[in-house]
Design a protein around this motif. Structure first.
Motif, PDB file in Angstrom:
ATOM      1  N   TRP A  35       0.611   1.325 -17.212  1.00 31.98           N
ATOM      2  CA  TRP A  35       1.259   1.210 -18.527  1.00 31.98           C
ATOM      3  C   TRP A  35       1.697  -0.214 -18.799  1.00 31.98           C
ATOM      4  CZ3 TRP A  35       5.050   5.786 -17.431  1.00 31.98           C
ATOM      5  CH2 TRP A  35       4.362   7.006 -17.554  1.00 31.98           C
ATOM      6  N   LEU A  36       2.238  -0.874 -17.787  1.00 31.63           N
ATOM      7  CA  LEU A  36       2.755  -2.230 -17.979  1.00 31.63           C
ATOM      8  C   LEU A  36       1.649  -3.270 -18.083  1.00 31.63           C
ATOM      9  CD1 LEU A  36       5.890  -2.178 -15.649  1.00 31.63           C
ATOM     10  CD2 LEU A  36       5.803  -1.974 -18.147  1.00 31.63           C
ATOM     11  N   PHE A  61       0.824  -1.204   0.000  1.00 32.39           N
ATOM     12  CA  PHE A  61       0.000   0.000   0.000  1.00 32.39           C
ATOM     13  C   PHE A  61       0.863   1.261   0.000  1.00 32.39           C
ATOM     14  CE2 PHE A  61      -3.273  -2.983   1.566  1.00 32.39           C
ATOM     15  CZ  PHE A  61      -4.228  -2.747   0.582  1.00 32.39           C
ATOM     16  N   LYS A  62       2.010   1.213   0.664  1.00 28.85           N
ATOM     17  CA  LYS A  62       2.925   2.354   0.627  1.00 28.85           C
ATOM     18  C   LYS A  62       3.438   2.574  -0.790  1.00 28.85           C
ATOM     19  CE  LYS A  62       4.659   2.077   5.374  1.00 28.85           C
ATOM     20  NZ  LYS A  62       5.826   1.783   6.221  1.00 28.85           N
ATOM     21  N   ILE A  63       3.792   1.491  -1.464  1.00 35.12           N
ATOM     22  CA  ILE A  63       4.262   1.588  -2.848  1.00 35.12           C
ATOM     23  C   ILE A  63       3.164   2.168  -3.735  1.00 35.12           C
ATOM     24  CG2 ILE A  63       4.966   0.222  -4.872  1.00 35.12           C
ATOM     25  CD1 ILE A  63       7.145   0.431  -2.680  1.00 35.12           C
ATOM     26  N   LEU A  64       1.938   1.738  -3.517  1.00 32.20           N
ATOM     27  CA  LEU A  64       0.816   2.173  -4.347  1.00 32.20           C
ATOM     28  C   LEU A  64       0.313   3.575  -4.003  1.00 32.20           C
ATOM     29  CD1 LEU A  64      -1.142  -1.179  -4.483  1.00 32.20           C
ATOM     30  CD2 LEU A  64       0.237  -0.137  -6.298  1.00 32.20           C
ATOM     31  N   SER A  65       0.896   4.207  -2.998  1.00 29.23           N
ATOM     32  CA  SER A  65       0.465   5.555  -2.623  1.00 29.23           C
ATOM     33  C   SER A  65       1.131   6.632  -3.462  1.00 29.23           C
ATOM     34  CB  SER A  65       0.735   5.805  -1.133  1.00 29.23           C
ATOM     35  OG  SER A  65       2.129   5.888  -0.897  1.00 29.23           O
ATOM     36  N   ASN A  66       1.841   6.238  -4.506  1.00 26.65           N
ATOM     37  CA  ASN A  66       2.555   7.170  -5.372  1.00 26.65           C
ATOM     38  C   ASN A  66       1.941   7.139  -6.772  1.00 26.65           C
ATOM     39  OD1 ASN A  66       4.759   7.483  -7.535  1.00 26.65           O
ATOM     40  ND2 ASN A  66       5.676   8.493  -5.752  1.00 26.65           N
ATOM     41  N   HIS A 126       3.064   8.087  -9.683  1.00 19.32           N
ATOM     42  CA  HIS A 126       3.928   7.593 -10.759  1.00 19.32           C
ATOM     43  C   HIS A 126       4.001   6.060 -10.754  1.00 19.32           C
ATOM     44  CE1 HIS A 126       5.584  11.775 -10.817  1.00 19.32           C
ATOM     45  NE2 HIS A 126       5.465  11.522 -12.105  1.00 19.32           N
ATOM     46  N   ARG A 127       4.061   5.474  -9.575  1.00 15.79           N
ATOM     47  CA  ARG A 127       4.113   4.006  -9.505  1.00 15.79           C
ATOM     48  C   ARG A 127       2.812   3.389 -10.017  1.00 15.79           C
ATOM     49  NH1 ARG A 127       6.360   4.712  -3.815  1.00 15.79           N
ATOM     50  NH2 ARG A 127       8.588   4.904  -4.145  1.00 15.79           N
ATOM     51  N   ILE A 128       1.692   3.987  -9.657  1.00 18.02           N
ATOM     52  CA  ILE A 128       0.394   3.513 -10.167  1.00 18.02           C
ATOM     53  C   ILE A 128       0.365   3.635 -11.687  1.00 18.02           C
ATOM     54  CG2 ILE A 128      -2.088   4.029 -10.253  1.00 18.02           C
ATOM     55  CD1 ILE A 128      -1.435   2.711  -7.681  1.00 18.02           C
ATOM     56  N   TYR A 167      11.879   3.714  -8.048  1.00 19.48           N
ATOM     57  CA  TYR A 167      10.480   3.286  -8.083  1.00 19.48           C
ATOM     58  C   TYR A 167      10.358   1.847  -8.560  1.00 19.48           C
ATOM     59  CZ  TYR A 167       8.756   8.108  -7.475  1.00 19.48           C
ATOM     60  OH  TYR A 167       8.467   9.350  -6.999  1.00 19.48           O
ATOM     61  N   LEU A 168      11.054   1.520  -9.641  1.00 23.47           N
ATOM     62  CA  LEU A 168      10.965   0.174 -10.197  1.00 23.47           C
ATOM     63  C   LEU A 168      11.547  -0.857  -9.229  1.00 23.47           C
ATOM     64  CD1 LEU A 168      11.891   1.001 -13.885  1.00 23.47           C
ATOM     65  CD2 LEU A 168       9.634   0.351 -13.033  1.00 23.47           C
ATOM     66  N   THR A 169      12.660  -0.530  -8.609  1.00 27.92           N
ATOM     67  CA  THR A 169      13.278  -1.437  -7.647  1.00 27.92           C
ATOM     68  C   THR A 169      12.350  -1.700  -6.468  1.00 27.92           C
ATOM     69  OG1 THR A 169      15.504  -0.759  -8.278  1.00 27.92           O
ATOM     70  CG2 THR A 169      15.247  -1.764  -6.100  1.00 27.92           C
ATOM     71  N   SER A 170      11.702  -0.655  -5.974  1.00 27.53           N
ATOM     72  CA  SER A 170      10.792  -0.849  -4.841  1.00 27.53           C
ATOM     73  C   SER A 170       9.607  -1.724  -5.235  1.00 27.53           C
ATOM     74  CB  SER A 170      10.315   0.494  -4.277  1.00 27.53           C
ATOM     75  OG  SER A 170       9.510   1.183  -5.200  1.00 27.53           O
TER      76      SER A 170
END
Length: 99
Positions: free
Chosen positions: A19-20, A5-10, A12-14, A60-63
């Motif tokens: 896109w992928l 959820f922390k990762i998805l709170s950004n 750009h990451r969403i 971002y990608l690494t996380s």
């Protein structure tokens, strides 16, 4: 799940995950090399589309790889990324059942 959820709170990451999901709709065909299409999309192509610095995009990608949302494949000097659909489905099921 908290880390996901922390990762998805950004935003750009969403956006990158979106896109992928359908890379042929979001990236130029010449940017998705046919011989490595199973690998995913090259980090430099994602960076260019996102308009972010190389270090930010890489972070971002690494996380997202570290928490399991993405898979990466290294080919020479290039790293390719694609979604980990199994992990994304697990997250969707968690939300559906738990929340």
């Amino acid at each position: 799940m908290i880390e996901l959820f922390k990762i998805l709170s950004n935003d750009h990451r969403i956006q990158i995950l979106s896109w992928l999901k359908n890379p042929h709709e979001h990236f130029a065909l010449e940017d998705i090399e046919p011989e490595v299409k199973d690998y995913g999309v090259c980090m430099s192509v994602i960076q260019k589309k996102a308009g972010l610095s190389q270090s930010t995009t890489s972070s971002y990608l690494t996380s997202m790889v570290n928490c399991g949302l993405l898979k990466s494949v290294r080919e020479g000097q290039w790293t390719y990324y694609k979604r980990n659909e199994e992990k994304i489905q697990d997250l969707a099921n968690f939300i559906k059942v738990t929340l």
